[in-house]
Design a protein around this motif. Structure first.
Motif, PDB file in Angstrom:
ATOM      1  N   VAL A   1       0.865  -1.181   0.000  1.00  0.00           N
ATOM      2  CA  VAL A   1       0.000   0.000   0.000  1.00  0.00           C
ATOM      3  C   VAL A   1       0.904   1.234   0.000  1.00  0.00           C
ATOM      4  CG1 VAL A   1      -1.780   1.303   1.228  1.00  0.00           C
ATOM      5  CG2 VAL A   1      -1.797  -1.206   1.289  1.00  0.00           C
ATOM      6  N   ARG A   2       0.753   2.065  -1.034  1.00  0.00           N
ATOM      7  CA  ARG A   2       1.562   3.281  -1.140  1.00  0.00           C
ATOM      8  C   ARG A   2       0.783   4.463  -0.569  1.00  0.00           C
ATOM      9  NH1 ARG A   2       3.471   2.794  -7.423  1.00  0.00           N
ATOM     10  NH2 ARG A   2       1.202   2.938  -7.703  1.00  0.00           N
ATOM     11  N   ALA A   3       1.352   5.098   0.453  1.00  0.00           N
ATOM     12  CA  ALA A   3       0.710   6.250   1.073  1.00  0.00           C
ATOM     13  C   ALA A   3       1.063   7.520   0.303  1.00  0.00           C
ATOM     14  CB  ALA A   3       1.165   6.380   2.526  1.00  0.00           C
ATOM     15  N   HIS A   4       0.076   8.388   0.171  1.00  0.00           N
ATOM     16  CA  HIS A   4       0.277   9.697  -0.463  1.00  0.00           C
ATOM     17  C   HIS A   4      -0.134  10.775   0.535  1.00  0.00           C
ATOM     18  CE1 HIS A   4       0.936   7.947  -4.488  1.00  0.00           C
ATOM     19  NE2 HIS A   4       0.053   7.044  -4.093  1.00  0.00           N
ATOM     20  N   TYR A   5       0.796  11.679   0.829  1.00  0.00           N
ATOM     21  CA  TYR A   5       0.570  12.680   1.871  1.00  0.00           C
ATOM     22  C   TYR A   5       0.057  13.998   1.304  1.00  0.00           C
ATOM     23  CZ  TYR A   5       3.112   9.617   5.070  1.00  0.00           C
ATOM     24  OH  TYR A   5       3.508   8.550   5.836  1.00  0.00           O
TER      25      TYR A   5
ATOM     26  N   MET B   1       7.331  13.080   8.483  1.00  0.00           N
ATOM     27  CA  MET B   1       6.420  11.980   8.174  1.00  0.00           C
ATOM     28  C   MET B   1       6.479  11.634   6.687  1.00  0.00           C
ATOM     29  SD  MET B   1       2.371  11.824   9.159  1.00  0.00           S
ATOM     30  CE  MET B   1       2.750  12.074  10.901  1.00  0.00           C
ATOM     31  N   GLN B   2       6.511  12.651   5.859  1.00  0.00           N
ATOM     32  CA  GLN B   2       6.603  12.419   4.419  1.00  0.00           C
ATOM     33  C   GLN B   2       7.933  11.782   4.040  1.00  0.00           C
ATOM     34  OE1 GLN B   2       5.004  15.521   1.776  1.00  0.00           O
ATOM     35  NE2 GLN B   2       4.444  16.715   3.594  1.00  0.00           N
ATOM     36  N   LYS B   3       9.026  12.286   4.610  1.00  0.00           N
ATOM     37  CA  LYS B   3      10.344  11.733   4.302  1.00  0.00           C
ATOM     38  C   LYS B   3      10.482  10.288   4.765  1.00  0.00           C
ATOM     39  CE  LYS B   3      12.994  16.056   4.244  1.00  0.00           C
ATOM     40  NZ  LYS B   3      14.081  16.849   4.905  1.00  0.00           N
ATOM     41  N   GLY B   4       9.927   9.984   5.932  1.00  0.00           N
ATOM     42  CA  GLY B   4      10.042   8.631   6.479  1.00  0.00           C
ATOM     43  C   GLY B   4       8.983   7.665   5.984  1.00  0.00           C
ATOM     44  N   ASP B   5       7.948   8.186   5.299  1.00  0.00           N
ATOM     45  CA  ASP B   5       6.869   7.355   4.757  1.00  0.00           C
ATOM     46  C   ASP B   5       6.326   6.408   5.835  1.00  0.00           C
ATOM     47  OD1 ASP B   5       5.070   6.310   2.993  1.00  0.00           O
ATOM     48  OD2 ASP B   5       6.499   5.009   1.964  1.00  0.00           O
ATOM     49  N   PHE B   6       5.732   6.976   6.873  1.00  0.00           N
ATOM     50  CA  PHE B   6       5.294   6.208   8.034  1.00  0.00           C
ATOM     51  C   PHE B   6       3.948   5.517   7.838  1.00  0.00           C
ATOM     52  CE2 PHE B   6       8.622   8.703   9.839  1.00  0.00           C
ATOM     53  CZ  PHE B   6       9.051   8.023  10.974  1.00  0.00           C
ATOM     54  N   HIS B   7       3.267   5.766   6.734  1.00  0.00           N
ATOM     55  CA  HIS B   7       1.928   5.219   6.566  1.00  0.00           C
ATOM     56  C   HIS B   7       1.809   4.144   5.480  1.00  0.00           C
ATOM     57  CE1 HIS B   7       0.983   8.794   8.942  1.00  0.00           C
ATOM     58  NE2 HIS B   7      -0.213   8.282   9.166  1.00  0.00           N
TER      59      HIS B   7
ATOM     60  N   ARG C   1      -5.028  11.549  10.353  1.00  0.00           N
ATOM     61  CA  ARG C   1      -4.043  10.481  10.593  1.00  0.00           C
ATOM     62  C   ARG C   1      -2.608  10.946  10.394  1.00  0.00           C
ATOM     63  NH1 ARG C   1      -4.167   5.974   7.333  1.00  0.00           N
ATOM     64  NH2 ARG C   1      -5.488   6.867   5.706  1.00  0.00           N
ATOM     65  N   ALA C   2      -2.425  12.149   9.875  1.00  0.00           N
ATOM     66  CA  ALA C   2      -1.074  12.665   9.641  1.00  0.00           C
ATOM     67  C   ALA C   2      -0.574  13.366  10.897  1.00  0.00           C
ATOM     68  CB  ALA C   2      -1.062  13.608   8.451  1.00  0.00           C
ATOM     69  N   ALA C   3      -0.570  12.625  12.013  1.00  0.00           N
ATOM     70  CA  ALA C   3      -0.169  13.177  13.295  1.00  0.00           C
ATOM     71  C   ALA C   3       0.585  12.116  14.094  1.00  0.00           C
ATOM     72  CB  ALA C   3      -1.400  13.644  14.079  1.00  0.00           C
ATOM     73  N   PHE C   4       1.548  12.549  14.875  1.00  0.00           N
ATOM     74  CA  PHE C   4       2.334  11.616  15.673  1.00  0.00           C
ATOM     75  C   PHE C   4       1.441  10.844  16.643  1.00  0.00           C
ATOM     76  CE2 PHE C   4       4.812  10.305  19.331  1.00  0.00           C
ATOM     77  CZ  PHE C   4       5.901   9.696  18.743  1.00  0.00           C
ATOM     78  N   ASP C   5       0.455  11.526  17.244  1.00  0.00           N
ATOM     79  CA  ASP C   5      -0.392  10.864  18.229  1.00  0.00           C
ATOM     80  C   ASP C   5      -1.177   9.720  17.620  1.00  0.00           C
ATOM     81  OD1 ASP C   5      -1.369  10.880  21.028  1.00  0.00           O
ATOM     82  OD2 ASP C   5      -3.302  11.221  20.057  1.00  0.00           O
ATOM     83  N   TRP C   6      -1.637   9.872  16.368  1.00  0.00           N
ATOM     84  CA  TRP C   6      -2.350   8.779  15.705  1.00  0.00           C
ATOM     85  C   TRP C   6      -1.416   7.582  15.497  1.00  0.00           C
ATOM     86  CZ3 TRP C   6      -2.184   5.699  11.392  1.00  0.00           C
ATOM     87  CH2 TRP C   6      -3.377   5.028  11.049  1.00  0.00           C
TER      88      TRP C   6
ATOM     89  N   SER D   1     -14.072  11.188  18.791  1.00  0.00           N
ATOM     90  CA  SER D   1     -13.016  12.143  18.467  1.00  0.00           C
ATOM     91  C   SER D   1     -12.468  11.862  17.085  1.00  0.00           C
ATOM     92  CB  SER D   1     -11.885  12.063  19.495  1.00  0.00           C
ATOM     93  OG  SER D   1     -11.182  10.851  19.357  1.00  0.00           O
ATOM     94  N   PRO D   2     -11.822  12.848  16.431  1.00  0.00           N
ATOM     95  CA  PRO D   2     -11.301  12.642  15.076  1.00  0.00           C
ATOM     96  C   PRO D   2     -10.021  11.847  15.027  1.00  0.00           C
ATOM     97  CG  PRO D   2     -10.749  14.849  15.854  1.00  0.00           C
ATOM     98  CD  PRO D   2     -11.638  14.244  16.897  1.00  0.00           C
ATOM     99  N   GLU D   3      -9.504  11.416  16.202  1.00  0.00           N
ATOM    100  CA  GLU D   3      -8.196  10.770  16.199  1.00  0.00           C
ATOM    101  C   GLU D   3      -8.194   9.424  15.471  1.00  0.00           C
ATOM    102  OE1 GLU D   3      -8.787   8.896  20.687  1.00  0.00           O
ATOM    103  OE2 GLU D   3      -7.167  10.268  20.256  1.00  0.00           O
ATOM    104  N   GLN D   4      -9.384   8.794  15.365  1.00  0.00           N
ATOM    105  CA  GLN D   4      -9.416   7.521  14.667  1.00  0.00           C
ATOM    106  C   GLN D   4      -9.301   7.722  13.160  1.00  0.00           C
ATOM    107  OE1 GLN D   4     -13.273   6.202  16.073  1.00  0.00           O
ATOM    108  NE2 GLN D   4     -14.159   6.496  14.071  1.00  0.00           N
ATOM    109  N   GLY D   5      -9.522   8.938  12.682  1.00  0.00           N
ATOM    110  CA  GLY D   5      -9.284   9.244  11.276  1.00  0.00           C
ATOM    111  C   GLY D   5     -10.227   8.566  10.323  1.00  0.00           C
TER     112      GLY D   5
END
Length: 235
Positions: free
Chosen positions: A46-50, A58-64, A138-143, A226-230
């Protein structure tokens, strides 16, 4: 997903998530790998697109993006955001996803873990891409933190299931040592946001493993207000 498995009369069933887009050769690549390997399940990447406002690290490390985890040359668990299942395989006959994990997640991990323990093999089709846009929620460290911790909890529950006290204690010690190592690496690489955050998140996952091993109930990720579940189901 269980409804799809109940209704299907085919030898194969493929799953992707509702917020993903399949590449033109997606299904062809999955089927080619299934034919070549005879595996019970075939995973694709699965390729993530930010979005432009996602954190730079997050974009550089491709965490998703999602890829399978290899352990000593084998894939021992999987995911349903890009998978082909051979429903006629003995390891999959009658197997369904756990409804008890509807709000915690982890049903994918449990499903494929049981499949592999029943003799099913998992293969990987590296060109069977699907694409996914990462929403702002979902583009957050806490998520990422919550998700990695829950990953660890699920893994801890699975490896601790049926284990004796001595073995469980050994697994707790091992996971604790791995967590300490990861947090130590985060300190040593503090100057690099990508490496630091990757180490911290991996350490949090191992803390989750300890939590699962000692029997702490898994955190809820879905059905929250809450919106944290994205707005994202993932296991």
């Amino acid at each position: 997903r269980n409804a799809c498995l109940d209704a299907s009369v085919s030898d194969f069933v493929a799953f992707i998530d509702d917020d993903e887009t399949a590449s033109p050769g997606w299904l062809v690549e999955l089927m080619a790998t299934a034919d070549a390997t005879g595996a019970a399940a075939v995973l694709g990447p699965v390729r993530a697109h930010y979005r432009q406002d996602a954190p730079d690290w997050m974009q550089k490390g491709d965490f998703h993006s999602t890829l399978p985890v290899w352990v000593r040359g084998e894939i021992r668990t999987g995911y349903t955001c890009n998978v082909l299942l051979r429903t006629t395989d003995a390891s999959l006959r009658g197997r369904r996803f756990s409804l008890a994990r509807g709000q915690t997640g982890g049903e994918d991990t449990e499903f494929f873990d049981a499949m592999v323990k029943a003799g099913g093999r998992i293969a990987f089709a590296p060109q069977a891409f699907v694409d996914e846009v990462v929403p702002r929620a979902r583009a957050a460290f806490d998520w990422l933190r919550r998700r990695r911790f829950r990953f660890g909890q699920t893994h801890g529950h699975l490896i601790g299931h049926g284990a004796g006290g001595i073995r469980r204690a050994g697994q707790v010690g091992l996971a604790s040592a791995k967590a300490a190592y990861c947090f130590g690496m985060a300190v040593l690489t503090a100057i690099s946001p990508v490496r630091r955050n990757r180490s911290v998140l991996r350490g949090i996952m191992h803390v989750g493993v300890v939590s699962g091993l000692v029997g702490v109930r898994e955190i809820r990720q879905y059905g929250l207000t809450s919106p944290e579940q994205g707005n994202k189901r993932a296991a």
